[in-house]
Design an enzyme around this catalytic site. Sequence first.
Site, PDB file in Angstrom:
ATOM      1  CB  THR A  12       9.278  10.077  29.625  1.00  0.00           C
ATOM      2  OG1 THR A  12      10.456   9.384  29.228  1.00  0.00           O
ATOM      3  CG2 THR A  12       9.574  11.560  29.754  1.00  0.00           C
ATOM      4  CG  ASP A  13       4.413   7.195  29.636  1.00  0.00           C
ATOM      5  OD1 ASP A  13       4.758   7.735  28.553  1.00  0.00           O
ATOM      6  OD2 ASP A  13       3.297   7.366  30.139  1.00  0.00           O
ATOM      7  CE  LYS A  14       6.063   0.084  24.236  1.00  0.00           C
ATOM      8  NZ  LYS A  14       5.652  -1.309  24.321  1.00  0.00           N
ATOM      9  CB  ILE A  17       3.784  12.000  28.081  1.00  0.00           C
ATOM     10  CG1 ILE A  17       2.941  10.770  28.401  1.00  0.00           C
ATOM     11  CG2 ILE A  17       3.512  12.482  26.661  1.00  0.00           C
ATOM     12  CD1 ILE A  17       1.441  11.023  28.374  1.00  0.00           C
TER      13      ILE A  17
END
Length: 136
Positions: A12-14, A17
Amino acid sequence: MIFTRKVNYHETDKMAIVHHSNYVKYMEEARIYYLEQAGLPFEMLEGDGIASPVVAIDLSYKHPSQFGDTLQIDVTVAEYSGVRLAFSYVMKNQKGELVCRAKSQHCFTFGGKVISLQNGFENYHTEFERQLSEQQ
């Protein structure tokens, strides 16, 4: 054929998601699973000196995935010509929401040169044709 995998936190990213680049990895996992289930494990192809590099990827993102989601990836042979092979992927989450539609295109090489499986690798050619015909 359905391949199932759970989304890991590190994917996932910041924004919490799944980062878009991970979907290409999911496609590869699903494709390798498909080949194993079809009796054409990647190790067997490579053992015979055949490589199948990706020559094109097409992805359409429909719904974000998050940590903990379980993705079901329906992978099928979309096209096969002896020289080229394409897989289609439909990814859905555990709620049944469409996450992504994708397609990967591959060629076959032997000794670094593009080949047709019809010439010298008829067993693979026959199996890929069978897979394609069963899915149409």
